[in-house]
Design a protein around this motif. Structure first.
Motif, PDB file in Angstrom:
ATOM      1  N   THR A   7     -14.256  -5.466 -13.830  1.00 51.46           N
ATOM      2  CA  THR A   7     -13.940  -5.392 -15.251  1.00 51.46           C
ATOM      3  C   THR A   7     -12.452  -5.130 -15.426  1.00 51.46           C
ATOM      4  O   THR A   7     -11.733  -4.881 -14.456  1.00 51.46           O
ATOM      5  CB  THR A   7     -14.732  -4.246 -15.903  1.00 51.46           C
ATOM      6  N   GLU A   9     -11.243  -2.541 -16.757  1.00 52.38           N
ATOM      7  CA  GLU A   9     -11.011  -1.146 -16.369  1.00 52.38           C
ATOM      8  C   GLU A   9     -10.788  -1.039 -14.859  1.00 52.38           C
ATOM      9  O   GLU A   9      -9.943  -0.276 -14.401  1.00 52.38           O
ATOM     10  CB  GLU A   9     -12.206  -0.253 -16.751  1.00 52.38           C
ATOM     11  N   ALA A  46     -10.958   8.661 -14.807  1.00 52.95           N
ATOM     12  CA  ALA A  46     -11.130   7.885 -16.043  1.00 52.95           C
ATOM     13  C   ALA A  46     -11.971   6.643 -15.768  1.00 52.95           C
ATOM     14  O   ALA A  46     -12.825   6.271 -16.587  1.00 52.95           O
ATOM     15  CB  ALA A  46      -9.767   7.491 -16.600  1.00 52.95           C
ATOM     16  N   LEU A  49     -15.558   7.698 -15.425  1.00 56.18           N
ATOM     17  CA  LEU A  49     -16.073   8.017 -16.766  1.00 56.18           C
ATOM     18  C   LEU A  49     -16.378   6.734 -17.531  1.00 56.18           C
ATOM     19  O   LEU A  49     -17.422   6.629 -18.206  1.00 56.18           O
ATOM     20  CB  LEU A  49     -15.032   8.863 -17.510  1.00 56.18           C
ATOM     21  N   SER A  50     -15.493   5.755 -17.403  1.00 53.89           N
ATOM     22  CA  SER A  50     -15.710   4.500 -18.134  1.00 53.89           C
ATOM     23  C   SER A  50     -16.956   3.784 -17.627  1.00 53.89           C
ATOM     24  O   SER A  50     -17.713   3.211 -18.402  1.00 53.89           O
ATOM     25  CB  SER A  50     -14.482   3.594 -18.010  1.00 53.89           C
ATOM     26  N   ILE A  53     -19.896   5.583 -19.184  1.00 54.80           N
ATOM     27  CA  ILE A  53     -20.053   5.253 -20.609  1.00 54.80           C
ATOM     28  C   ILE A  53     -20.716   3.875 -20.761  1.00 54.80           C
ATOM     29  O   ILE A  53     -21.657   3.701 -21.541  1.00 54.80           O
ATOM     30  CB  ILE A  53     -18.671   5.262 -21.314  1.00 54.80           C
ATOM     31  N   GLU A  54     -20.241   2.914 -19.974  1.00 56.03           N
ATOM     32  CA  GLU A  54     -20.782   1.548 -20.090  1.00 56.03           C
ATOM     33  C   GLU A  54     -22.227   1.491 -19.587  1.00 56.03           C
ATOM     34  O   GLU A  54     -23.063   0.794 -20.160  1.00 56.03           O
ATOM     35  CB  GLU A  54     -19.913   0.574 -19.300  1.00 56.03           C
ATOM     36  N   ALA A  57     -24.479   3.005 -22.254  1.00 54.11           N
ATOM     37  CA  ALA A  57     -24.636   2.082 -23.376  1.00 54.11           C
ATOM     38  C   ALA A  57     -25.597   0.959 -23.002  1.00 54.11           C
ATOM     39  O   ALA A  57     -26.428   0.544 -23.815  1.00 54.11           O
ATOM     40  CB  ALA A  57     -23.281   1.507 -23.768  1.00 54.11           C
ATOM     41  N   GLU A  60     -29.222   2.338 -23.005  1.00 52.22           N
ATOM     42  CA  GLU A  60     -29.730   2.551 -24.367  1.00 52.22           C
ATOM     43  C   GLU A  60     -30.281   1.260 -24.935  1.00 52.22           C
ATOM     44  O   GLU A  60     -31.247   1.228 -25.651  1.00 52.22           O
ATOM     45  CB  GLU A  60     -28.593   3.052 -25.264  1.00 52.22           C
ATOM     46  N   LYS A  61     -29.537   0.146 -24.568  1.00 54.60           N
ATOM     47  CA  LYS A  61     -29.923  -1.155 -25.083  1.00 54.60           C
ATOM     48  C   LYS A  61     -31.297  -1.510 -24.506  1.00 54.60           C
ATOM     49  O   LYS A  61     -32.139  -2.067 -25.127  1.00 54.60           O
ATOM     50  CB  LYS A  61     -28.880  -2.196 -24.683  1.00 54.60           C
TER      51      LYS A  61
ATOM     52  N   SER B 118      -5.176   6.486 -18.094  1.00 55.19           N
ATOM     53  CA  SER B 118      -6.545   7.011 -18.093  1.00 55.19           C
ATOM     54  C   SER B 118      -7.131   6.958 -19.495  1.00 55.19           C
ATOM     55  O   SER B 118      -8.279   6.550 -19.688  1.00 55.19           O
ATOM     56  CB  SER B 118      -6.550   8.452 -17.578  1.00 55.19           C
ATOM     57  N   ILE B 121      -8.111   3.446 -20.357  1.00 53.86           N
ATOM     58  CA  ILE B 121      -9.320   2.985 -19.664  1.00 53.86           C
ATOM     59  C   ILE B 121     -10.563   3.533 -20.370  1.00 53.86           C
ATOM     60  O   ILE B 121     -11.519   2.805 -20.648  1.00 53.86           O
ATOM     61  CB  ILE B 121      -9.286   3.425 -18.182  1.00 53.86           C
ATOM     62  N   VAL B 122     -10.538   4.825 -20.705  1.00 48.04           N
ATOM     63  CA  VAL B 122     -11.699   5.445 -21.375  1.00 48.04           C
ATOM     64  C   VAL B 122     -11.873   4.845 -22.769  1.00 48.04           C
ATOM     65  O   VAL B 122     -13.002   4.545 -23.196  1.00 48.04           O
ATOM     66  CB  VAL B 122     -11.519   6.982 -21.436  1.00 48.04           C
ATOM     67  N   LEU B 124     -11.070   1.922 -23.779  1.00 52.79           N
ATOM     68  CA  LEU B 124     -11.590   0.556 -23.629  1.00 52.79           C
ATOM     69  C   LEU B 124     -13.089   0.586 -23.371  1.00 52.79           C
ATOM     70  O   LEU B 124     -13.852  -0.203 -23.970  1.00 52.79           O
ATOM     71  CB  LEU B 124     -10.857  -0.111 -22.461  1.00 52.79           C
ATOM     72  N   ALA B 125     -13.527   1.506 -22.498  1.00 56.40           N
ATOM     73  CA  ALA B 125     -14.957   1.624 -22.189  1.00 56.40           C
ATOM     74  C   ALA B 125     -15.739   2.035 -23.432  1.00 56.40           C
ATOM     75  O   ALA B 125     -16.840   1.523 -23.693  1.00 56.40           O
ATOM     76  CB  ALA B 125     -15.161   2.635 -21.068  1.00 56.40           C
ATOM     77  N   LYS B 128     -16.115  -0.913 -25.716  1.00 58.47           N
ATOM     78  CA  LYS B 128     -17.139  -1.829 -25.203  1.00 58.47           C
ATOM     79  C   LYS B 128     -18.531  -1.292 -25.506  1.00 58.47           C
ATOM     80  O   LYS B 128     -19.422  -2.035 -25.924  1.00 58.47           O
ATOM     81  CB  LYS B 128     -16.978  -1.997 -23.693  1.00 58.47           C
ATOM     82  N   ARG B 133     -23.682  -1.285 -28.612  1.00 61.07           N
ATOM     83  CA  ARG B 133     -24.623  -0.624 -29.534  1.00 61.07           C
ATOM     84  C   ARG B 133     -24.755  -1.416 -30.836  1.00 61.07           C
ATOM     85  O   ARG B 133     -25.814  -1.535 -31.398  1.00 61.07           O
ATOM     86  CB  ARG B 133     -24.149   0.791 -29.826  1.00 61.07           C
ATOM     87  N   ARG B 136     -27.004  -4.400 -30.802  1.00 53.72           N
ATOM     88  CA  ARG B 136     -28.446  -4.126 -30.641  1.00 53.72           C
ATOM     89  C   ARG B 136     -29.176  -4.457 -31.952  1.00 53.72           C
ATOM     90  O   ARG B 136     -28.685  -4.065 -33.029  1.00 53.72           O
ATOM     91  CB  ARG B 136     -28.629  -2.652 -30.298  1.00 53.72           C
TER      92      ARG B 136
END
Lengths: 61, 143
Positions: A7, A9, A46, A49-50, A53-54, A57, A60-61, B118, B121-122, B124-125, B128, B133, B136
């Motif tokens: 990605t 990131e 970071a 963490l990203s 987060i992805e 998400a 959840e979908k 950093s 990057i966070v 951006l995530a 996304k 969401r 959905r």
């Protein structure tokens, strides 16, 4: 390599970490080395963490 | 997406004054000595600069400009032309004083670049994730 790992990131974090690691190897000043190592840690955290987060998400979908 | 973050990488290079690439870009290859230093060299030579040998000029310029590393020096067109050698950390410290502001700015810049990358990057995530969401389909509560 897992699908979806390449990605933006991933590229941003690994590219930045690569540049910073070059600094660690080439610089003689300990402050610059320490700052580069801390920055590598921050960028990698970071990125982790990203990914989290992805992943959350996506689940959840 | 990646294109937005790529510009951060050159910033890292520019913020690191210790980086060899930055030095190669910004260090002057050959300079004409300013009037003050020229006068000092001329006084130290003890003879008209045009009559002095190249070795004598080089030795005198090295003496006046110490601790700067001087690779070559010659007198031409009424000016002393000097080529400086590599400015390593010891020379920079000797010229600018210990704990120079250049190095301080360097490591602070590296930290700032790390934190901002950093955060990018966070962010951006999260963007996304919010898009995922939003895409959905809306669920209805069943009675």
């Amino acid at each position: 390599m897992k699908p979806g790992l390449r990605t933006s990131e991933f590229y941003a974090s690994q590219g930045t970490a690569g540049g910073l690691f070059t600094l660690v190897l080439t610089e003689s000043d300990w402050r610059v080395k320490a700052a580069a190592l801390i920055a590598i840690g921050l960028v990698q955290a970071a990125y982790a963490l990203s990914r989290g987060i992805e992943k959350a998400a996506g689940e959840e979908k | 997406m990646a294109g937005r973050l790529v510009p951060l990488l050159p910033v890292l290079l520019l913020l690191a004054p210790g980086c060899e690439l930055t030095r190669a870009v910004f260090d002057p290859a050959a300079i004409a000595l300013p009037p003050e230093e020229s006068a000092a060299v001329a006084a130290e030579l003890g003879m008209p600069p045009g009559e002095a040998t190249e070795e004598h000029v080089l030795a005198t310029v090295r003496k006046v400009l110490a601790p700067l590393p001087v690779d070559s020096a010659r007198y031409a067109d009424g000016e002393f032309h000097v080529v400086l050698g590599a400015l390593d950390d010891q020379v920079l410290d000797a010229v600018t004083g210990s704990g120079s502001a250049i190095t301080t700015g360097g490591w602070i810049g590296i930290l700032i670049a790390g934190v901002s990358t950093s955060a990018g990057i966070v962010a951006l995530a999260m963007k996304k994730a919010s898009l995922v969401r939003r895409s959905r389909p809306a669920t209805r509560k069943t009675p």
